[in-house]
Design a protein around this motif. Structure first.
Motif, PDB file in Angstrom:
ATOM      1  N   ARG A   1      27.831  44.719  36.975  1.00 19.68           N
ATOM      2  CA  ARG A   1      28.171  45.528  38.620  1.00 19.68           C
ATOM      3  C   ARG A   1      26.696  44.796  39.473  1.00 19.68           C
ATOM      4  NH1 ARG A   1      28.192  52.275  37.708  1.00 19.68           N
ATOM      5  NH2 ARG A   1      28.787  52.059  40.179  1.00 19.68           N
ATOM      6  N   PHE A   2      27.474  44.649  40.411  1.00 18.53           N
ATOM      7  CA  PHE A   2      27.491  44.288  41.915  1.00 18.53           C
ATOM      8  C   PHE A   2      26.780  45.043  42.853  1.00 18.53           C
ATOM      9  CE2 PHE A   2      29.790  40.709  40.009  1.00 18.53           C
ATOM     10  CZ  PHE A   2      28.984  39.909  38.987  1.00 18.53           C
ATOM     11  N   THR A   3      25.543  44.796  43.378  1.00 15.24           N
ATOM     12  CA  THR A   3      25.222  45.746  44.621  1.00 15.24           C
ATOM     13  C   THR A   3      25.952  44.412  46.501  1.00 15.24           C
ATOM     14  OG1 THR A   3      22.931  45.819  44.312  1.00 15.24           O
ATOM     15  CG2 THR A   3      23.169  46.194  46.578  1.00 15.24           C
ATOM     16  N   GLU A   4      26.583  45.722  46.368  1.00 18.57           N
ATOM     17  CA  GLU A   4      27.517  45.072  47.724  1.00 18.57           C
ATOM     18  C   GLU A   4      26.590  44.601  48.510  1.00 18.57           C
ATOM     19  OE1 GLU A   4      31.667  47.679  48.185  1.00 18.57           O
ATOM     20  OE2 GLU A   4      29.341  48.667  48.930  1.00 18.57           O
ATOM     21  N   THR A   5      27.171  43.371  49.303  1.00 18.11           N
ATOM     22  CA  THR A   5      26.616  42.988  50.706  1.00 18.11           C
ATOM     23  C   THR A   5      27.633  43.654  52.043  1.00 18.11           C
ATOM     24  OG1 THR A   5      25.902  40.649  51.927  1.00 18.11           O
ATOM     25  CG2 THR A   5      28.140  41.019  50.911  1.00 18.11           C
ATOM     26  N   VAL A   6      27.602  42.921  53.120  1.00 19.29           N
ATOM     27  CA  VAL A   6      27.621  43.251  54.326  1.00 19.29           C
ATOM     28  C   VAL A   6      28.556  41.940  54.786  1.00 19.29           C
ATOM     29  CG1 VAL A   6      26.672  45.825  54.670  1.00 19.29           C
ATOM     30  CG2 VAL A   6      26.083  43.366  55.712  1.00 19.29           C
TER      31      VAL A   6
ATOM     32  N   ASN B   1      30.125  40.970  47.067  1.00 21.16           N
ATOM     33  CA  ASN B   1      29.221  39.923  46.914  1.00 21.16           C
ATOM     34  C   ASN B   1      30.044  38.769  46.365  1.00 21.16           C
ATOM     35  OD1 ASN B   1      27.226  37.590  46.040  1.00 21.16           O
ATOM     36  ND2 ASN B   1      25.559  39.361  46.688  1.00 21.16           N
ATOM     37  N   LEU B   2      30.423  37.556  46.916  1.00 21.47           N
ATOM     38  CA  LEU B   2      31.212  36.719  46.326  1.00 21.47           C
ATOM     39  C   LEU B   2      30.620  35.760  46.134  1.00 21.47           C
ATOM     40  CD1 LEU B   2      34.847  35.970  46.584  1.00 21.47           C
ATOM     41  CD2 LEU B   2      33.698  34.383  48.424  1.00 21.47           C
ATOM     42  N   GLU B   3      29.405  36.057  45.666  1.00 18.46           N
ATOM     43  CA  GLU B   3      28.049  34.626  45.216  1.00 18.46           C
ATOM     44  C   GLU B   3      28.111  35.507  44.013  1.00 18.46           C
ATOM     45  OE1 GLU B   3      26.754  30.817  44.929  1.00 18.46           O
ATOM     46  OE2 GLU B   3      28.177  31.919  44.835  1.00 18.46           O
ATOM     47  N   SER B   4      27.819  36.250  43.882  1.00 22.98           N
ATOM     48  CA  SER B   4      27.082  36.798  42.693  1.00 22.98           C
ATOM     49  C   SER B   4      28.302  37.196  41.291  1.00 22.98           C
ATOM     50  CB  SER B   4      27.097  37.819  43.196  1.00 22.98           C
ATOM     51  OG  SER B   4      25.439  38.139  43.942  1.00 22.98           O
TER      52      SER B   4
ATOM     53  N   VAL C   1      41.344  33.031  20.772  1.00 26.19           N
ATOM     54  CA  VAL C   1      41.006  34.151  21.363  1.00 26.19           C
ATOM     55  C   VAL C   1      41.226  33.694  22.667  1.00 26.19           C
ATOM     56  CG1 VAL C   1      39.767  35.880  20.361  1.00 26.19           C
ATOM     57  CG2 VAL C   1      38.706  33.693  21.855  1.00 26.19           C
ATOM     58  N   ILE C   2      42.110  35.043  23.310  1.00 28.96           N
ATOM     59  CA  ILE C   2      41.449  34.378  25.373  1.00 28.96           C
ATOM     60  C   ILE C   2      40.663  35.259  25.909  1.00 28.96           C
ATOM     61  CG2 ILE C   2      43.100  36.526  25.290  1.00 28.96           C
ATOM     62  CD1 ILE C   2      44.736  34.954  27.801  1.00 28.96           C
ATOM     63  N   ALA C   3      40.206  35.039  26.284  1.00 29.65           N
ATOM     64  CA  ALA C   3      38.975  35.364  27.598  1.00 29.65           C
ATOM     65  C   ALA C   3      39.569  35.712  28.928  1.00 29.65           C
ATOM     66  CB  ALA C   3      38.000  34.628  28.205  1.00 29.65           C
ATOM     67  N   ILE C   4      39.725  37.757  29.269  1.00 29.76           N
ATOM     68  CA  ILE C   4      40.056  37.571  30.192  1.00 29.76           C
ATOM     69  C   ILE C   4      38.934  38.521  31.217  1.00 29.76           C
ATOM     70  CG2 ILE C   4      41.797  39.269  31.581  1.00 29.76           C
ATOM     71  CD1 ILE C   4      42.992  37.805  30.280  1.00 29.76           C
ATOM     72  N   PHE C   5      39.368  37.881  32.435  1.00 29.51           N
ATOM     73  CA  PHE C   5      38.046  38.819  33.601  1.00 29.51           C
ATOM     74  C   PHE C   5      38.589  39.716  34.565  1.00 29.51           C
ATOM     75  CE2 PHE C   5      36.390  34.293  32.768  1.00 29.51           C
ATOM     76  CZ  PHE C   5      34.831  34.920  33.171  1.00 29.51           C
ATOM     77  N   ASP C   6      38.358  41.093  33.907  1.00 28.60           N
ATOM     78  CA  ASP C   6      39.050  42.117  35.014  1.00 28.60           C
ATOM     79  C   ASP C   6      37.819  42.739  36.038  1.00 28.60           C
ATOM     80  OD1 ASP C   6      40.558  44.369  34.969  1.00 28.60           O
ATOM     81  OD2 ASP C   6      40.107  45.020  33.814  1.00 28.60           O
ATOM     82  N   VAL C   7      38.281  42.466  36.724  1.00 31.15           N
ATOM     83  CA  VAL C   7      37.639  43.123  37.921  1.00 31.15           C
ATOM     84  C   VAL C   7      38.166  43.593  38.947  1.00 31.15           C
ATOM     85  CG1 VAL C   7      36.150  41.896  40.316  1.00 31.15           C
ATOM     86  CG2 VAL C   7      37.192  40.664  38.610  1.00 31.15           C
ATOM     87  N   GLY C   8      36.889  45.121  38.914  1.00 38.03           N
ATOM     88  CA  GLY C   8      37.578  46.383  40.117  1.00 38.03           C
ATOM     89  C   GLY C   8      36.437  46.171  41.313  1.00 38.03           C
ATOM     90  N   LYS C   9      36.649  47.055  42.053  1.00 37.97           N
ATOM     91  CA  LYS C   9      35.955  47.187  42.923  1.00 37.97           C
ATOM     92  C   LYS C   9      34.010  48.130  42.110  1.00 37.97           C
ATOM     93  CE  LYS C   9      36.967  47.271  47.236  1.00 37.97           C
ATOM     94  NZ  LYS C   9      36.196  46.506  47.953  1.00 37.97           N
ATOM     95  N   THR C  10      34.565  48.719  41.295  1.00 39.43           N
ATOM     96  CA  THR C  10      33.695  48.728  40.763  1.00 39.43           C
ATOM     97  C   THR C  10      32.825  47.884  39.983  1.00 39.43           C
ATOM     98  OG1 THR C  10      33.525  50.821  41.463  1.00 39.43           O
ATOM     99  CG2 THR C  10      31.795  51.435  40.418  1.00 39.43           C
ATOM    100  N   ASN C  11      33.059  48.410  38.703  1.00 38.22           N
ATOM    101  CA  ASN C  11      33.321  47.268  37.763  1.00 38.22           C
ATOM    102  C   ASN C  11      34.134  45.749  37.340  1.00 38.22           C
ATOM    103  OD1 ASN C  11      30.677  49.596  36.603  1.00 38.22           O
ATOM    104  ND2 ASN C  11      33.130  50.753  36.266  1.00 38.22           N
TER     105      ASN C  11
END
Length: 465
Positions: free
Chosen positions: A35-40, A49-52, A6-16
């Protein structure tokens, strides 16, 4: 039982944020969504939230590596664009992941464009309208001028897909699908970085440019999987179509924005096209893709609420309305007696005429909804027509939300009677594109030719538009 490659794909949208595993037939065998809570950021503006996000990558991989039924041969990434991660010598992020919707200082923008030939000429060179922070190179310019102490510490400014790749490889790279997409970094006339990148010393902060089909070994001892460079999501979504279809086509990717992409049109953008919100993306092979944008998905959402409230209906009622050619004929006759619709030669507006229409003039909510779709489809016709020059387009594919809207699809067929119109559907086009980009590095089977399911919409002969 033998492990399934298999290949693993990380698909990162603004929400999901999603992780998919595809087998060699490009079937999804595993899916995980977070889904991550936004930071400021330091100005209080919302941001990712880059660390999340970083922790989620490693948590997700640990989960799938524990599952013995799969053998992960490769990993790749597709993410939203126009976002830069500034890393130091140790690979640590130096700033928040600034939001591409963050307001850009007017004085700094004016300083930049006046120094580099004026906004009009620069936009032609960079194949993008002036979009503020959405031109991601302008974020780097802003960091240099507003936070020079941090700028001096930057080893590399990586677009988000390449930062995610860096997390697993330790190799900093740039990718043409990110660099070439409304960044202000690329000069489409010279097919190279724009001269300001060198003159400002910004080139020193950009990683070496890799091909989108290149792979690198993972940095972890004992790992035997390969890692791609990552792709800008709009370019990734185009890959399954480029793989499956050789004759010229246009893809209308519909969502909040409806983007008409023509990978067979390499004519330079004109000033008029730029003013009408046309721009160029870049294919994973490094070829320009002329595109036009329309804010039609957002308008549809807002106007459906207005119709539902006026006629005391639920918004869900309009998800599956059948196409009624009699209603369209009546509306067309009435509209012709009022003011004529704009022609394709006029500037594209980001909203149709519908928001100005009086809902009391409609006999029912179904009639009003047909008028909304007629107005939106006409705006789509104008926007798509702007990118149709070049090789003669035989087909238009529509994917996303409007591909399931029978009224929209039938009207599009009526507006383009000389072109075959198809609703296209596939499982996760963006993620699949990222997997296809490095097919040769992980997949022992030939490229499949049945990735996309098509539904043809013929011209309804009793409706001419």
């Amino acid at each position: 039982m033998s492990e399934i490659p298999v290949i693993a794909i990380f698909d990162v949208g603004k929400t999901n944020k999603k992780l998919f595993l595809f087998d060699e037939q490009y079937r999804i065998v595993f899916e995980r969504t977070a889904r991550f809570t936004e930071t400021v950021d330091e100005d209080g503006a919302p941001c990712e939230n880059l660390e999340s996000l970083r922790l989620s990558v490693f948590d997700s991989l640990r989960e799938v590596f524990r599952k013995k039924e799969w053998q992960i041969k490769a990993i790749n990434f597709s993410t939203y664009g126009a976002s830069l991660v500034y890393i130091d010598e140790e690979g640590r992020p130096l700033t928040p992941l600034y939001n591409y919707l963050k307001a850009y200082p007017a004085a700094l923008s004016e300083q930049f464009y006046s120094q580099y030939g004026g906004a009009t000429a620069f936009s032609v060179q960079s194949a993008s309208p002036v979009l503020g922070s959405l031109n991601s190179g302008m974020q780097l310019y802003r960091l240099k001028h507003e936070q020079p102490d941090i700028y001096r510490q930057v080893k590399y400014a990586l677009h988000l897909p390449q930062y995610m790749s860096y997390l697993l490889t330790g190799v900093a790279c740039a990718d043409i699908t990110s660099i070439g997409c409304h960044t202000n970094l690329w000069d489409f006339q010279r097919n190279n970085y724009h001269k300001w990148v060198t003159e400002e010393g910004v080139m020193d902060k950009l990683a070496p440019l890799f091909s989108s089909n290149e792979v690198m070994p993972a940095a972890f001892p004992g790992s035997n999987y390969l890692v791609g460079t990552g792709l800008h999501d709009s370019s990734a979504a185009l890959i399954p179509y480029l793989v499956n279809f050789q004759e010229p086509f246009v893809l209308i990717s519909t969502g909040t924005w409806c983007i008409s992409l023509n990978p067979f049109n390499d004519t330079p953008l004109t000033t008029e096209e730029l003013e009408a919100d046309c721009l160029c993306y870049m294919t994973f092979q490094g070829k320009p893709v002329k595109a036009s944008r329309l804010f039609a998905g957002y308008e549809h959402e807002q106007q459906v609420k207005r119709i539902a409230a006026h006629f005391n209906q639920h918004t869900g009622r309009y998800r599956n309305i059948d196409f009624d050619s009699d209603i369209i004929r009546r509306l067309k006759a009435r509209n012709q007696q009022e003011t004529p619709l704009p022609t394709a030669g006029k500037k594209v507006l980001q909203s149709s005429e519908f928001e100005q229409r009086d809902l009391d003039t409609f006999t029912s909510d179904i009639e009003a909804y047909h008028q909304l779709m007629l107005d939106i489809a006409h705006q789509q016709y104008i926007a798509t027509k702007r990118v149709l020059s070049g090789d003669k387009v035989k087909r238009i594919f529509v994917d996303g939300g409007f591909s399931k809207n029978a009224i929209y699809m039938n009207l599009l067929a009526a507006f383009f009677p000389e072109i075959e119109i198809f609703a296209a559907s596939m499982a996760q086009a963006t993620a699949m594109g990222a997997a296809l980009a490095i097919h040769g590095a992980w997949n022992s089977k030939p490229l499949p030719n049945d990735l996309i399911e098509l539904k043809y919409y013929s011209v309804t002969h009793d409706v001419s538009l």
